[in-house]
Design an enzyme around this catalytic site. Sequence first.
Site, PDB file in Angstrom:
ATOM      1  N   THR A  10       0.855  -1.239   0.036  1.00  0.00           N
ATOM      2  CA  THR A  10      -0.022  -0.052  -0.033  1.00  0.00           C
ATOM      3  C   THR A  10       0.993   1.165  -0.053  1.00  0.00           C
ATOM      4  OG1 THR A  10      -1.972   1.118   1.216  1.00  0.00           O
ATOM      5  CG2 THR A  10      -0.298   0.023   2.577  1.00  0.00           C
ATOM      6  N   ALA A 165      -0.770   7.703  -6.078  1.00  0.00           N
ATOM      7  CA  ALA A 165      -1.656   7.125  -6.820  1.00  0.00           C
ATOM      8  C   ALA A 165      -1.866   7.313  -8.066  1.00  0.00           C
ATOM      9  CB  ALA A 165      -3.253   7.394  -6.002  1.00  0.00           C
ATOM     10  N   CYS A 168       1.667   4.628  -8.998  1.00  0.00           N
ATOM     11  CA  CYS A 168       1.614   3.299  -8.464  1.00  0.00           C
ATOM     12  C   CYS A 168       0.428   2.247  -8.552  1.00  0.00           C
ATOM     13  CB  CYS A 168       2.056   3.319  -6.900  1.00  0.00           C
ATOM     14  SG  CYS A 168       2.071   1.717  -6.354  1.00  0.00           S
ATOM     15  N   THR A 171      -1.760   1.606  -5.427  1.00  0.00           N
ATOM     16  CA  THR A 171      -2.361   2.780  -4.565  1.00  0.00           C
ATOM     17  C   THR A 171      -3.351   3.445  -5.456  1.00  0.00           C
ATOM     18  OG1 THR A 171       0.256   3.209  -3.873  1.00  0.00           O
ATOM     19  CG2 THR A 171      -1.374   4.930  -3.562  1.00  0.00           C
TER      20      THR A 171
END
Length: 196
Positions: A10, A165, A168, A171
């Site tokens: 995460t 975000a 990745c 994410t």
Amino acid sequence: MNGEARVRHTTILGVRRGAKAAMGGDGQVTVGETVMKQSARKVRKIYKDRVLVGFAGGAADALTLFEKFENKLDEYKGNVERAVVELAKDWRTDRVLRRLEAQLAVVSSDHCFMISGTGDVIEPDDGVVAIGTGGPYALAACRALMKHSDLEPRRLVEESLATAASICVFTNDKLTIEELPAGQSAAGAATEPSDD
């Protein structure tokens, strides 16, 4: 990797700036190549809402570590630095704990730490801690923003996690962000000298 699926995590980011602190994480839960959940909460306030903790890795493992860390904070009366070191020692040496696969990020008004099961306890120089697969992206974005803006910790976390975000695939942009009140130490406003 012995034929095992690569474990992906995460993105958690914690920031201390001035007397304020914030931590945030994305909500995506990924198993292998499949997104299983979009809105998991991976960041919490603990110890009388004076310490922020976030995790990357297995949820059951992280919840076990949350509980152990909170017990250490209670045992050492809110001394975050001591609690982190003692948790890392236990995590590395205990037969059951050392099998847990997770990383913890810890932020208080006085400290930021990254803790892993290999015994690593790292306190970054700049008050920014990032863990998880998207951690390097969020860390780079946050450092750039800190250098070129006066954004408060919450906004630094929001913008940096949004950048992670967008880069990745592990994410997402479903964020949980927690803040600490300005200048409130984990040990309380009136700290007594320690006998430790």
